[in-house]
Design an enzyme around this catalytic site. Sequence first.
Site, PDB file in Angstrom:
ATOM      1  CB  VAL A 167       0.785 -10.731   0.683  1.00  9.50           C
ATOM      2  CG1 VAL A 167       2.168 -11.048   0.124  1.00  9.50           C
ATOM      3  CG2 VAL A 167      -0.156 -11.920   0.526  1.00  9.50           C
ATOM      4  CB  CYS A 168       4.390  -7.804   1.539  1.00  5.66           C
ATOM      5  SG  CYS A 168       5.936  -6.886   1.444  1.00  5.66           S
TER       6      CYS A 168
END
Length: 204
Positions: free
Chosen positions: A47-48
């Site tokens: 994520v990210c």
Amino acid sequence: MRIVPDYTLENAPVPKVIVIPAQSEPSAVMLEWIRKSTKNTDVTMSVCTGAFVLAKTGLLSGKTATTFHAAFRPFAIQFPDIHLKRGARFVEDGNLATAGGLSSGIDLALRVVERYYGREIAQKTAYDMEYQGQGWRNADSNQVYANAPVSTAEHPLCPVCGMDVDPATAPKSVYKGKTYYFCSQGDKDQFDATPDKFATPDKL
């Protein structure tokens, strides 16, 4: 807040799902654990800017991935063997998956729910969370970030991350007669170390 884990990397149960969030520099032990564990996962997802960690394992080499939009250029420069996909909420490639920034991680998580339990349960999960985003239904629904923004004299962008900067307060460097402004001292230091990588037009 203190996080006290129940296991170490050495004695953790074999995972079926690994989630790699944005974090500081991973250790060699962590990278090896991710490599080894991913052989048996249903999904290993970032994520990210957790995509940087997943990329450092080598598992994404030759594959397609995405990350936080402000990290597109550093990611592409650091990992030229990975095809960076702009404009995607998330990218799936076998048992590997990468999400864009922040709320994109919710979309990828709901997509994982859908993979296990079907769309109806994923929709109910989104409803129970009071999450109205629909990006989990269409991974390519992030088109506002599909094209790299262009820095101009009137509206300068940090050449490292592409974010807006305030010339009145931002750190700056002069390279080949042109002034560049930065979001942070860290970005300036990165630019100053290898200016040719960041001073060229963005071709991503």
